[in-house]
Design a protein around this motif. Structure first.
Motif, PDB file in Angstrom:
ATOM      1  N   HIS A   1       0.755  -1.078  -0.023  1.00 35.68           N
ATOM      2  CA  HIS A   1       0.038   0.008  -0.124  1.00 35.68           C
ATOM      3  C   HIS A   1       1.016   1.271   0.036  1.00 35.68           C
ATOM      4  O   HIS A   1       2.256   0.872   0.397  1.00 35.68           O
ATOM      5  CB  HIS A   1      -1.134  -0.071   1.236  1.00 35.68           C
ATOM      6  CG  HIS A   1      -0.116   0.047   2.482  1.00 35.68           C
ATOM      7  ND1 HIS A   1       0.481  -0.801   2.861  1.00 35.68           N
ATOM      8  CD2 HIS A   1      -0.426   1.106   3.430  1.00 35.68           C
ATOM      9  CE1 HIS A   1       1.198  -0.505   4.030  1.00 35.68           C
ATOM     10  NE2 HIS A   1       0.679   0.708   4.419  1.00 35.68           N
TER      11      HIS A   1
ATOM     12  N   ASP B   1       6.224   4.403   4.831  1.00 36.46           N
ATOM     13  CA  ASP B   1       7.300   3.337   5.298  1.00 36.46           C
ATOM     14  C   ASP B   1       7.371   2.115   4.689  1.00 36.46           C
ATOM     15  O   ASP B   1       8.166   1.190   4.820  1.00 36.46           O
ATOM     16  CB  ASP B   1       6.671   3.009   6.774  1.00 36.46           C
ATOM     17  CG  ASP B   1       5.222   2.504   7.158  1.00 36.46           C
ATOM     18  OD1 ASP B   1       4.469   3.343   5.989  1.00 36.46           O
ATOM     19  OD2 ASP B   1       5.227   2.040   7.891  1.00 36.46           O
ATOM     20  N   HIS B   2       6.709   2.081   3.418  1.00 39.76           N
ATOM     21  CA  HIS B   2       6.521   0.822   2.505  1.00 39.76           C
ATOM     22  C   HIS B   2       7.358   1.271   1.194  1.00 39.76           C
ATOM     23  O   HIS B   2       7.248   0.402   0.219  1.00 39.76           O
ATOM     24  CB  HIS B   2       5.196   0.302   2.433  1.00 39.76           C
ATOM     25  CG  HIS B   2       4.781  -0.306   3.763  1.00 39.76           C
ATOM     26  ND1 HIS B   2       4.749  -1.594   4.065  1.00 39.76           N
ATOM     27  CD2 HIS B   2       4.287   0.444   4.875  1.00 39.76           C
ATOM     28  CE1 HIS B   2       4.003  -1.592   5.428  1.00 39.76           C
ATOM     29  NE2 HIS B   2       3.927  -0.655   6.029  1.00 39.76           N
TER      30      HIS B   2
ATOM     31  N   ASP C   1      -0.134  -3.853   6.033  1.00 42.95           N
ATOM     32  CA  ASP C   1      -0.562  -3.005   7.146  1.00 42.95           C
ATOM     33  C   ASP C   1      -2.312  -3.022   7.498  1.00 42.95           C
ATOM     34  O   ASP C   1      -2.908  -2.198   8.094  1.00 42.95           O
ATOM     35  CB  ASP C   1      -0.489  -1.581   6.944  1.00 42.95           C
ATOM     36  CG  ASP C   1       1.034  -1.232   7.449  1.00 42.95           C
ATOM     37  OD1 ASP C   1       1.862  -2.049   7.623  1.00 42.95           O
ATOM     38  OD2 ASP C   1       1.354   0.087   7.291  1.00 42.95           O
TER      39      ASP C   1
ATOM     40  N   HIS D   1       0.196  -4.789   9.989  1.00 45.71           N
ATOM     41  CA  HIS D   1       0.733  -3.456  10.563  1.00 45.71           C
ATOM     42  C   HIS D   1       1.847  -3.546  11.527  1.00 45.71           C
ATOM     43  O   HIS D   1       1.771  -2.719  12.719  1.00 45.71           O
ATOM     44  CB  HIS D   1      -0.600  -2.818  11.040  1.00 45.71           C
ATOM     45  CG  HIS D   1      -0.540  -1.177  10.968  1.00 45.71           C
ATOM     46  ND1 HIS D   1      -1.297  -0.368  11.883  1.00 45.71           N
ATOM     47  CD2 HIS D   1       0.475  -0.526  10.430  1.00 45.71           C
ATOM     48  CE1 HIS D   1      -0.909   0.695  11.789  1.00 45.71           C
ATOM     49  NE2 HIS D   1       0.311   0.787  10.807  1.00 45.71           N
ATOM     50  N   HIS D   2       2.838  -4.097  11.327  1.00 43.28           N
ATOM     51  CA  HIS D   2       4.294  -4.140  11.811  1.00 43.28           C
ATOM     52  C   HIS D   2       4.044  -4.743  13.399  1.00 43.28           C
ATOM     53  O   HIS D   2       5.065  -4.858  14.060  1.00 43.28           O
ATOM     54  CB  HIS D   2       4.637  -2.712  12.097  1.00 43.28           C
ATOM     55  CG  HIS D   2       4.862  -1.946  10.881  1.00 43.28           C
ATOM     56  ND1 HIS D   2       5.999  -1.740  10.142  1.00 43.28           N
ATOM     57  CD2 HIS D   2       3.971  -1.189  10.086  1.00 43.28           C
ATOM     58  CE1 HIS D   2       5.795  -1.108   8.858  1.00 43.28           C
ATOM     59  NE2 HIS D   2       4.792  -0.756   9.146  1.00 43.28           N
TER      60      HIS D   2
ATOM     61  N   LYS E   1       8.062  -0.808  15.080  1.00 44.81           N
ATOM     62  CA  LYS E   1       8.062   0.990  15.191  1.00 44.81           C
ATOM     63  C   LYS E   1       8.758   1.574  16.163  1.00 44.81           C
ATOM     64  O   LYS E   1       8.967   1.113  17.143  1.00 44.81           O
ATOM     65  CB  LYS E   1       6.579   1.449  15.120  1.00 44.81           C
ATOM     66  CG  LYS E   1       5.614   1.305  14.046  1.00 44.81           C
ATOM     67  CD  LYS E   1       5.462   2.195  12.953  1.00 44.81           C
ATOM     68  CE  LYS E   1       4.437   1.632  11.882  1.00 44.81           C
ATOM     69  NZ  LYS E   1       4.626   2.782  10.719  1.00 44.81           N
TER      70      LYS E   1
HETATM   71 ZN   LIG Z   1       3.414   0.342   7.700  1.00 42.64          ZN
END
Ligand SMILES: [Zn+2]
Ligand SMILES: [Zn+2]
Length: 313
Positions: free
Chosen positions: A67, A71-72, A181, A212-213, A241
């Motif tokens: 998505h 961060d991706h 995520d 989502h991590h 995170k």
């Molecule tokens: Zn993410």
């Protein structure tokens, strides 16, 4: 049959080689590590890998962008400067997508950011195929964006997370689930809407790259309940995170419990007699060899050279 989940801080990037195919899922980077510049380019250079005709770009079979969150995607320009993927898969608004699959870029936001501009430029003239590069592994799931947009309570971040492409890979009979995520609501929907995903989960999951991590906000008991034995077999992997006092940003401790993983792996937990149920990428790059028997073999690697060597051989 090798995979690495890079240590890119709070970002995410996963590189996999199987069935002679090379697949990159997400391309997040950190200030310390860039998966393209620090790993892929040197690896392909050493292998003297094939380049696209009349170009300095290396061929790669597929990139999947789960998505369009930074961060991706923060390494997408480096990727595009050095690689050309046969298949480019991401949520998008191309005309070729099935009805209901047009994404709302206004809800995605960040439209002026370089990573979004690069991705959209890469999409020009291409039709993202919702399948993986291996014929054995056509397991990609995706919620029609309009379904997500229609949920009034969802804010823009949730919209983007819940249109994540979820990938289920079967590598040497090991089963790997990468739900991007997806948040709780999105996870429930995507499973409910996909009979085939229900079956995949029922068949078991060995390695989970946590949704989502691994954050609390996305821990899905529904997802685990859909899995064989209600838990993963080998390992839950969390790409941690950065510490944030906000409760929803902390990693859910349940991933590290025997209730949600059998711990059938060669890693040790904090205490050496303790089984390891969950591992965080903040400990290093997580290298997985799927050619072993009984369970995949895991190694935490902090040395870049060692990581490249693992794939070179
Ligand atoms: Zn993410
Ligand atoms: Zn996201």
């Amino acid at each position: 049959m090798k995979q690495v989940i890079f240590n890119v801080g709070g970002a995410l990037s996963v590189y996999t080689e199987f069935d002679d195919k090379k697949l990159l899922i997400d391309v997040g980077k950190s200030s310390e590590f860039n998966p393209i510049i620090d790993f892929l380019v040197p690896l392909y250079k050493r292998r003297n890998s094939e380049k696209i005709a009349d170009s300095s770009k290396y061929k790669i079979d597929q990139i999947i962008i789960s998505h369009p969150h930074k961060d991706h995607l923060s390494g997408i320009k480096d990727f595009n400067d050095n690689f050309f993927p046969d298949l480019l898969t991401c949520p998008n608004n191309n005309n070729g997508m099935p009805e209901g699959h047009l994404i709302n870029w206004d809800l995605v936001g960040n439209e002026k950011e370089e990573f979004i501009l690069t991705l959209r430029a890469m999409l020009e003239g291409r039709q993202p195929p919702l399948r993986t590069t291996s014929d054995q592994n056509e397991f990609i799931y995706y919620l029609p964006p309009q379904t997500v947009e229609d949920e009034q309570e969802l804010k823009s971040e949730s919209y983007c997370n819940n249109i994540s492409i979820a990938t289920f890979l079967i590598i040497n009979n090991y089963r790997v689930f990468l739900p991007g995520d997806l948040q709780k609501s999105g996870m429930e929907k995507i499973i409910n809407q996909n009979y085939s995903l229900q079956n995949k989960l029922k068949g078991g999951v060995d390695v989970l790259i946590c949704p989502h991590h691994g954050l609390k906000s996305s821990f899905s008991t529904f997802m685990f309940n859909c899995m064989k034995n209600g838990k993963t077999n080998s390992l839950n992997i969390v790409s941690e995170k950065i510490n944030n006092p906000d409760e929803s940003r902390t990693v859910d401790a349940r991933y590290s419990s025997s209730a949600y993983c059998n711990g059938n792996n060669n890693l040790k937990g904090g205490n050496s007699v303790e089984k390891c149920y969950q591992v965080k990428t903040s400990r290093g790059h997580i290298f997985i060899d799927y050619s072993t028997k009984n369970h995949p073999s895991f190694e935490i690697i902090t040395d870049n050279e060692r990581l490249i060597n693992k794939f070179e051989n």
